[in-house]
Scaffold this motif. Structure first.
Motif, PDB file in Angstrom:
ATOM      1  N   ILE A 149       0.831  -1.207   0.000  1.00 42.33           N
ATOM      2  CA  ILE A 149       0.000   0.000   0.000  1.00 42.33           C
ATOM      3  C   ILE A 149       0.862   1.251   0.000  1.00 42.33           C
ATOM      4  CG2 ILE A 149      -1.614   1.348   1.411  1.00 42.33           C
ATOM      5  CD1 ILE A 149      -2.976  -1.214   2.225  1.00 42.33           C
ATOM      6  N   GLY A 150       1.931   1.237   0.779  1.00 44.91           N
ATOM      7  CA  GLY A 150       2.783   2.417   0.906  1.00 44.91           C
ATOM      8  C   GLY A 150       3.410   2.850  -0.404  1.00 44.91           C
ATOM      9  N   LYS A 151       3.852   1.903  -1.210  1.00 46.20           N
ATOM     10  CA  LYS A 151       4.447   2.244  -2.505  1.00 46.20           C
ATOM     11  C   LYS A 151       3.446   2.975  -3.397  1.00 46.20           C
ATOM     12  CE  LYS A 151       7.570  -1.772  -2.723  1.00 46.20           C
ATOM     13  NZ  LYS A 151       7.863  -3.046  -3.441  1.00 46.20           N
ATOM     14  N   PHE A 161      -7.732   1.625  -4.779  1.00 49.34           N
ATOM     15  CA  PHE A 161      -8.954   2.113  -4.130  1.00 49.34           C
ATOM     16  C   PHE A 161      -8.710   2.542  -2.681  1.00 49.34           C
ATOM     17  CE2 PHE A 161     -10.553   0.315  -7.917  1.00 49.34           C
ATOM     18  CZ  PHE A 161     -11.811   0.853  -8.150  1.00 49.34           C
ATOM     19  N   PRO A 162      -8.119   1.705  -1.813  1.00 45.45           N
ATOM     20  CA  PRO A 162      -7.859   2.181  -0.449  1.00 45.45           C
ATOM     21  C   PRO A 162      -6.856   3.326  -0.398  1.00 45.45           C
ATOM     22  CG  PRO A 162      -6.885   0.010  -0.783  1.00 45.45           C
ATOM     23  CD  PRO A 162      -7.782   0.275  -1.954  1.00 45.45           C
ATOM     24  N   VAL A 163      -5.908   3.366  -1.335  1.00 43.99           N
ATOM     25  CA  VAL A 163      -4.940   4.462  -1.359  1.00 43.99           C
ATOM     26  C   VAL A 163      -5.658   5.782  -1.644  1.00 43.99           C
ATOM     27  CG1 VAL A 163      -3.084   5.470  -2.750  1.00 43.99           C
ATOM     28  CG2 VAL A 163      -2.869   3.133  -1.882  1.00 43.99           C
ATOM     29  N   ASN A 164      -6.545   5.791  -2.630  1.00 43.38           N
ATOM     30  CA  ASN A 164      -7.307   7.016  -2.919  1.00 43.38           C
ATOM     31  C   ASN A 164      -8.197   7.413  -1.745  1.00 43.38           C
ATOM     32  OD1 ASN A 164      -6.304   7.490  -5.513  1.00 43.38           O
ATOM     33  ND2 ASN A 164      -7.774   6.110  -6.456  1.00 43.38           N
ATOM     34  N   LEU A 165      -8.746   6.406  -1.063  1.00 39.80           N
ATOM     35  CA  LEU A 165      -9.574   6.704   0.104  1.00 39.80           C
ATOM     36  C   LEU A 165      -8.738   7.321   1.222  1.00 39.80           C
ATOM     37  CD1 LEU A 165     -12.265   6.610   1.600  1.00 39.80           C
ATOM     38  CD2 LEU A 165     -11.743   4.244   2.244  1.00 39.80           C
ATOM     39  N   VAL A 207       0.008  12.487   8.801  1.00 41.47           N
ATOM     40  CA  VAL A 207       0.611  11.169   9.055  1.00 41.47           C
ATOM     41  C   VAL A 207      -0.266  10.093   8.425  1.00 41.47           C
ATOM     42  CG1 VAL A 207       1.198   9.450  10.815  1.00 41.47           C
ATOM     43  CG2 VAL A 207       1.743  11.870  11.192  1.00 41.47           C
ATOM     44  N   PHE A 208       0.381   9.186   7.683  1.00 39.82           N
ATOM     45  CA  PHE A 208      -0.273   7.978   7.187  1.00 39.82           C
ATOM     46  C   PHE A 208       0.431   6.782   7.826  1.00 39.82           C
ATOM     47  CE2 PHE A 208      -1.139  10.941   3.650  1.00 39.82           C
ATOM     48  CZ  PHE A 208      -2.521  10.760   3.505  1.00 39.82           C
ATOM     49  N   HIS A 209      -0.290   6.069   8.672  1.00 41.37           N
ATOM     50  CA  HIS A 209       0.313   4.917   9.353  1.00 41.37           C
ATOM     51  C   HIS A 209      -0.270   3.628   8.776  1.00 41.37           C
ATOM     52  CE1 HIS A 209       2.101   2.319  12.245  1.00 41.37           C
ATOM     53  NE2 HIS A 209       0.967   2.032  12.856  1.00 41.37           N
ATOM     54  N   SER A 210       0.501   2.987   7.888  1.00 42.58           N
ATOM     55  CA  SER A 210       0.060   1.725   7.290  1.00 42.58           C
ATOM     56  C   SER A 210       0.987   0.563   7.621  1.00 42.58           C
ATOM     57  CB  SER A 210      -0.055   1.872   5.765  1.00 42.58           C
ATOM     58  OG  SER A 210       1.218   2.097   5.179  1.00 42.58           O
ATOM     59  N   ALA A 211       2.087   0.838   8.324  1.00 40.53           N
ATOM     60  CA  ALA A 211       3.026  -0.233   8.662  1.00 40.53           C
ATOM     61  C   ALA A 211       2.396  -1.215   9.636  1.00 40.53           C
ATOM     62  CB  ALA A 211       4.300   0.356   9.265  1.00 40.53           C
ATOM     63  N   ALA A 212       2.569  -2.486   9.372  1.00 39.15           N
ATOM     64  CA  ALA A 212       2.029  -3.544  10.237  1.00 39.15           C
ATOM     65  C   ALA A 212       2.572  -4.867   9.731  1.00 39.15           C
ATOM     66  CB  ALA A 212       0.506  -3.565  10.203  1.00 39.15           C
ATOM     67  N   THR A 213       2.504  -5.884  10.569  1.00 37.58           N
ATOM     68  CA  THR A 213       2.750  -7.226  10.067  1.00 37.58           C
ATOM     69  C   THR A 213       1.414  -7.768   9.586  1.00 37.58           C
ATOM     70  OG1 THR A 213       3.427  -9.492  10.575  1.00 37.58           O
ATOM     71  CG2 THR A 213       2.542  -8.199  12.407  1.00 37.58           C
TER      72      THR A 213
END
Length: 528
Positions: A33-35, A291-295, A119-125
């Motif tokens: 997602i981050g890329k 889609f989630p990135v645009n959201l 801040v966008f926090h998407s890091a997770a395992t």
């Protein structure tokens, strides 16, 4: 600005205008997602001031080196054409969610807290079978560390947290609320401090209860941690379903991992996957990554520009009730693609129908069509001096099947009032550029691009190899027919030795074949 149901609201400013001059901090920037998030922000919001990415060193490569290598990937080619120097706007911040205070150096911490606006926090395992301790450290304690960092940001306007639509998968109908946790997050953290790994492993099934894995369990607890500890922050939560290959951006069909159903598509195309425990009528709630990135981008814009009253507005983005696509329909589309565009070096001919709802039949087919051929192939490899590998490959496939089983036999429904509200606050241009409505997806064409993407981006194959692949499939078919014929002959010969009925039947069949051949020869002679 108040939202009036069923009416459009004139935006105060466009999404691109909002991001102009903003400094962003992103975690998970080197992930799937981050890329896409970085690429989309730089391409569609070209006046972004700067993006800082939390990046941990890996395999001897420093944080900035990893980021530089990442920008060489083909997915950034469209951006590179428009902005050749886009990488100058992105800097790596050395850090790690597992380290105290995220492992950020004091000077970098001051820089981030003095300059960052969003801040966008998407890091997770995202590993479903992650040991509970590590999943808690990444997905719960990591969120706490991010909250503490964000609280010191002088210019913070919004904190976007990426959760999952399956955080509450022990519910059937899931609303846009934070559900009570099975246990208070802090109580779990306190208990894990004194438990050893063996004890944690033993009690994990009891702890997660109705959740299928540690990922969904810790994501649920992370939302509750946010509810308790981030009330003073401008925060919003995004809940996407199973995130898969890109629909349109940055490149149709682009992906960089085998997560979700991607690995199963290739296993089916290679002729490896012969059975999948699945209810073909159940919705496969997959969601293209763009889609989630645009959201995420537009939810941050709305939080700041329109200032919703409630704390931590939740946006659920799923396809189930908006544009349903079942596992059975998916199977048909995937099978059709591999039939017309076979992969190279298939293990066996792809099987067109692999889904079954019967656990007994699935186990039987796994034994007959997976394990026995795998051991036979590995024995052949061993005898010719090659390294056995098929049993190992099938172990990975079976592990993935076990992980997905919970999601292939169940249906859920989610409410979507907040994404519908968000659309009414966007201009027509922004809705087109920052699309997130899954009703736009045409599933057959998307699945074609998805399968093509697994071939191109993951297997590094191109369509020039299709003719050779078809010849290989034809050879496998001939081998299968020959094997079946020999097996039938041997079977009948064994019966003939002991049964007069079988002998008479055999002679009758041979007589019919002989007469057919004679008739064919006579017809050919008369024509001549």
């Amino acid at each position: 600005m108040a939202y009036v149901a069923g009416s459009a609201v004139t935006p105060k400013m466009s999404v691109a205008e909002f991001y102009a001059g903003k400094t962003l901090f992103i975690t998970g920037g080197t992930g799937f997602i981050g890329k896409v998030l970085i690429e989309k922000l730089l391409r569609s919001c070209p006046d972004v001031k700067h993006i800082y990415c939390l990046v941990r060193p890996k395999k001897g490569r420093a944080a900035q080196e990893r980021l530089t290598t990442l920008f060489e990937e083909p997915m950034y080619d469209p951006l590179r054409e428009k902005q050749p120097n886009f990488a100058e706007k992105v800097s790596a911040i050395h850090g790690d969610l597992l380290e105290p205070e995220l492992g950020i150096k004091p000077a970098d911490k001051i820089l981030v807290q003095d300059t960052v606006d969003i801040v966008f926090h998407s890091a997770a395992t995202i590993r479903f079978d992650e040991p509970l301790k590590l999943a808690v450290e990444m997905n719960i304690i990591g969120v706490r560390k991010m909250i503490q960092l964000a609280r010191g940001m002088k210019n913070l306007q919004v904190f976007v947290h990426v959760s999952t639509a399956f955080a509450n998968c022990d519910q059937v109908c899931i609303d846009e609320v934070i559900y009570p946790p099975p246990v208070e997050p802090q109580k779990l953290l306190n208990a894990l401090e004194w438990m050893d790994d063996d004890m944690v492993k033993m009690i994990t099934p009891k702890l997660i209860g109705g959740k299928p894995n540690t990922y969904t369990y810790t994501k649920h607890l992370a939302e509750n941690l946010i509810l308790k500890e981030a009330q003073d922050l401008p925060l919003t939560i995004i809940r996407p379903s199973i995130v898969t290959a890109a629909w349109k951006e940055p490149v149709p069909g682009w992906l960089d991992n085998w997560n979700g159903p991607s690995g199963l598509y290739v296993a089916a195309g290679k002729g490896l996957l012969r059975s999948l425990l699945c209810d073909s009528r159940v919705v496969a709630d997959i969601l293209p990554v763009d889609f989630p990135v645009n959201l995420m981008i537009t939810a941050a814009w709305h939080t700041v520009v329109n200032r919703p009253v409630e704390f931590a507005k939740i946006y659920q983005l799923t396809t189930g009730s908006l544009n349903p696509f079942t596992w059975g329909e998916m199977e048909v589309e995937v099978a059709n693609y591999w039939k017309n565009n076979p992969l190279g070096e298939c293990f066996r001919r792809p099987k067109m129908r692999i889904m079954t709802e019967s656990g007994f039949l699935h186990d039987l087919w796994v034994l007959v069509s997976h394990l026995i051929p795998a051991y036979a192939a590995d024995l052949a490899f061993f005898l010719v001096g090659r390294k056995p590998r098929m049993v190992r490959i099938y172990r990975k496939i079976h592990k993935e099947l076990e992980v997905l089983k919970f999601f292939t036999v169940r249906d859920w429904s989610w409410t979507h009032s907040n994404i519908e509200m968000l659309k009414t606050h966007m201009s027509a241009e922004d809705q087109k550029d920052f699309y997130f409505d899954p009703r736009l997806i045409h599933w057959p064409s998307y699945m074609e691009n998805y399968c093509s993407g697994t071939r191109k981006f993951m297997l590094k194959e191109d369509l020039s190899g299709v003719p050779a692949a078809r010849a290989h499939i034809k050879m496998l078919r001939n081998i299968r027919y020959t094997f079946n014929t020999v097996l039938l002959v041997v079977f009948w010969r064994l019966l003939i030795a002991k049964s007069s009925l079988a002998r008479n039947s055999w002679n009758f069949v041979l007589g019919l074949v002989f007469k057919f051949v004679q008739f064919f020869k006579l017809t050919s002679t008369l024509r001549t």
